[in-house]
Design a protein around this motif. Structure first.
Motif, short mmCIF file in Angstrom:
data_model
loop_
_atom_site.label_atom_id
_atom_site.label_comp_id
_atom_site.label_asym_id
_atom_site.label_seq_id
_atom_site.Cartn_x
_atom_site.Cartn_y
_atom_site.Cartn_z
N ALA A 114 -1.81 -0.71 1.63
CA ALA A 114 -1.77 -2.53 0.82
C ALA A 114 -1.13 -3.19 2.28
O ALA A 114 -1.25 -3.23 3.62
CB ALA A 114 0.50 -2.63 0.64
N VAL A 115 -2.05 -4.62 1.60
CA VAL A 115 -2.37 -5.49 2.51
C VAL A 115 -1.46 -6.07 3.37
O VAL A 115 -0.57 -6.45 2.85
CB VAL A 115 -3.09 -6.31 1.68
CG1 VAL A 115 -3.22 -8.01 2.89
CG2 VAL A 115 -4.77 -5.90 0.80
N GLY A 116 -1.93 -5.87 5.18
CA GLY A 116 -0.25 -6.90 5.28
C GLY A 116 -0.50 -8.22 5.10
O GLY A 116 -1.24 -9.19 5.50
N ALA A 117 0.98 -8.13 4.51
CA ALA A 117 1.18 -9.79 4.30
C ALA A 117 1.07 -11.22 5.60
O ALA A 117 0.82 -12.57 4.95
CB ALA A 117 2.83 -9.73 3.86
N ASP A 118 1.29 -10.82 6.62
CA ASP A 118 1.27 -11.73 7.98
C ASP A 118 -0.57 -11.72 8.08
O ASP A 118 -0.95 -12.56 9.35
CB ASP A 118 2.37 -11.17 9.09
CG ASP A 118 3.50 -12.07 8.30
OD1 ASP A 118 3.35 -11.95 6.90
OD2 ASP A 118 4.37 -10.95 8.60
N ASP A 119 -1.03 -10.88 7.88
CA ASP A 119 -2.66 -11.03 8.39
C ASP A 119 -3.62 -11.79 8.52
O ASP A 119 -3.12 -13.01 6.88
CB ASP A 119 -3.00 -9.60 8.08
CG ASP A 119 -3.13 -8.34 9.04
OD1 ASP A 119 -2.05 -8.33 9.37
OD2 ASP A 119 -3.46 -7.44 7.85
N ASP B 212 0.89 2.40 -9.62
CA ASP B 212 1.25 1.63 -8.85
C ASP B 212 0.46 0.81 -7.90
O ASP B 212 0.70 1.10 -6.89
CB ASP B 212 2.51 1.15 -8.94
CG ASP B 212 3.17 0.00 -9.14
OD1 ASP B 212 2.36 -1.16 -8.82
OD2 ASP B 212 4.35 -0.70 -8.53
N ILE B 213 -0.61 0.59 -8.15
CA ILE B 213 -1.54 0.50 -6.63
C ILE B 213 -1.75 -0.45 -5.66
O ILE B 213 -1.24 -1.65 -6.37
CB ILE B 213 -2.69 0.90 -6.77
CG1 ILE B 213 -3.80 0.05 -7.90
CG2 ILE B 213 -3.86 2.44 -7.44
CD1 ILE B 213 -5.23 -0.12 -8.26
N ALA B 214 -1.91 -0.54 -4.72
CA ALA B 214 -1.52 -2.01 -3.24
C ALA B 214 -3.00 -2.05 -3.94
O ALA B 214 -3.88 -1.18 -3.90
CB ALA B 214 -1.58 -0.73 -2.12
N LEU B 215 -3.22 -3.74 -4.51
CA LEU B 215 -4.18 -4.39 -4.64
C LEU B 215 -4.94 -4.81 -2.54
O LEU B 215 -3.77 -5.23 -2.03
CB LEU B 215 -3.80 -5.63 -4.85
CG LEU B 215 -2.70 -5.40 -6.32
CD1 LEU B 215 -2.69 -6.73 -7.14
CD2 LEU B 215 -3.90 -4.94 -7.24
N ARG B 216 -6.48 -5.11 -2.96
CA ARG B 216 -6.39 -5.27 -1.99
C ARG B 216 -7.11 -6.98 -2.03
O ARG B 216 -7.87 -7.40 -3.66
CB ARG B 216 -8.09 -4.83 -1.62
CG ARG B 216 -7.66 -2.98 -1.73
CD ARG B 216 -5.90 -2.97 -0.49
NE ARG B 216 -7.27 -2.57 0.72
CZ ARG B 216 -6.65 -3.05 1.67
NH1 ARG B 216 -5.24 -2.70 2.00
NH2 ARG B 216 -7.30 -2.79 2.52
N PRO B 217 -7.88 -8.18 -1.00
CA PRO B 217 -8.50 -8.47 -1.41
C PRO B 217 -9.96 -8.78 -2.54
O PRO B 217 -10.89 -7.92 -1.93
CB PRO B 217 -9.12 -9.32 0.26
CG PRO B 217 -7.57 -8.44 0.82
CD PRO B 217 -8.14 -7.57 -0.31
N GLY B 218 -9.95 -9.43 -3.27
CA GLY B 218 -10.96 -10.38 -4.59
C GLY B 218 -10.66 -9.11 -5.33
O GLY B 218 -12.10 -8.83 -6.45
N ASP B 219 -9.45 -8.66 -6.11
CA ASP B 219 -9.65 -7.28 -7.25
C ASP B 219 -9.52 -8.74 -8.07
O ASP B 219 -8.96 -9.82 -7.97
CB ASP B 219 -8.36 -6.64 -6.62
CG ASP B 219 -8.90 -5.50 -5.60
OD1 ASP B 219 -9.28 -5.14 -5.50
OD2 ASP B 219 -7.62 -4.76 -5.33
#
Length: 362
Positions: free
Chosen positions: A64-69, A220-227
């Motif tokens: 999962a993408v860190g929400a604070d990054d 129910d996969i974790a999304l990544r930026p640009g998906d």
């Protein structure tokens, strides 16, 4: 009369498609390019390969993408306080400096006066605050720094297709998974049972049906930026042709159906036309399945014509056990007597027409 029958047979009468002998003539054994196989218990076991949707291990293992990054494209607000009246950054009479709307560039960097170019992407706001503090400490005594994200468009996902609200959405703490992002877009706008979700990530793509998303948590996969998330109606279907009660393309959706159910879905066999010994399922079989069905090494995709004889003692059971796949063609031949009936009708009809014309002439 015999001459007329032969003439009509040679000319060809209307019919729904090829008969059994014409299909058999296309068998590999007779120089054709299709394997004609009678369905038995071995065939139902080996041919019932049902390809399903799913995500690869690369999709499933992505964290999962860190929400604070902080990411490229984010806009930051930085405030710096100095413990002197005439500091490095503060104007005369003020001990604080506000650096508003500093955008993280495509390389993930920002520039802060007297601190220089700093790597911001990948750090949390608190980590970046500490980095700036350390850089300035050697030039001004005990600086105090705050960092806040003003706008976070760097980590976004595009949601398109059959959803209530298409758009570009940021990956935030509540929307880091596929199901949560779909909910953020208002949910699907079609019946969930026929909805298929495709996630495109770079050059790879994965696809899942909505029921599989609900019932299998690993999907129910974790999304990544640009998906890119695309929701569309399930296009899987089979085609029914020949001596049926109806001829049509039939949606499969997420259902697993047997040959007997497929026949029932189009109105069953026509009692006046159909040959119950000539029910064919036509498909392109992958190499692995064709090898098992034929019991010998086969290379490449093979054309297969599976034959179901519903008059055999176990014919209906075999039809119940044989599964229909996406892209199949279910074809039922006409009974042999149908062509004779058509021929005789044409001959007697022609004779009656000739008699009528003769009577008119007299």
């Amino acid at each position: 009369m015999l001459a007329a029958v032969c003439l009509l047979t040679a000319c060809g009468l209307p019919r729904s498609g090829p008969n059994k002998n014409e299909i058999y003539a296309g068998a590999v054994e007779r120089g054709g390019d299709a394997h004609v196989i009678y369905v038995n218990n071995h065939v139902t076991r080996t041919a019932n390969f049902a390809p399903s949707y799913g995500f690869s291990s690369a999709f499933r293992s992505a964290g999962a993408v860190g929400a604070d990054d902080i990411r490229s494209g984010d806009v930051l607000g930085i405030a710096i306080w100095e413990n002197v009246d005439d500091g490095l950054l503060a104007s005369l009479g003020s001990n604080s400096t506000q650096l508003q709307e500093i955008q993280v560039d495509s390389n993930g960097n920002i520039f802060v006066p007297y601190a220089g170019t700093i790597r911001a992407a990948g750090n949390t706001p608190d980590q970046l605050r500490q980095i700036i503090t350390d850089r300035l400490s050697s030039q001004t005594p005990d600086p105090q720094v705050t960092v806040a994200r003003v706008a976070g468009d760097g980590a976004t996902v595009s949601v398109i297709g059959k959803v209530m609200a298409q758009g570009v959405y940021p990956i935030e703490r509540p929307t880091r998974t596929l199901s949560a992002m779909l909910a953020r877009a208002g949910g699907v706008s079609i019946e969930p049972e026929i909805a298929v979700v495709t996630v495109k990530r770079g050059s790879e793509a994965g696809k899942i049906s909505m029921p599989e998303l609900w019932t299998q948590p690993a999907n129910d996969i974790a999304l990544r930026p640009g998906d890119i998330v695309l929701v569309e109606e399930d296009q899987r279907s089979f085609t029914a042709l020949g001596a049926f009660g109806g001829q049509t393309r039939v949606p499969l959706g997420n259902e697993t159906i047997s040959a007997i159910e497929a026949i029932a879905m189009v109105g069953g066999l026509s009692s006046t036309l159909a040959d119950p010994t000539g029910v064919f399922i036509l498909r392109d079989e992958p190499e692995s399945v064709a090898t098992q069905v034929l019991g010998q090494p086969i290379y490449g995709t093979q054309r297969m014509a599976y034959v179901l004889d519903l008059t055999r003692p176990n014919g209906l059971f075999l039809a119940r056990d044989f599964l229909i796949r996406d892209g199949d063609t279910v074809y039922v031949t006409e009974a042999p007597y149908v062509q004779w009936q058509k021929t005789l009708s044409a001959v007697t009809g022609s004779a009656a027409t000739a008699d009528s014309l003769s009577s008119l002439g007299d």
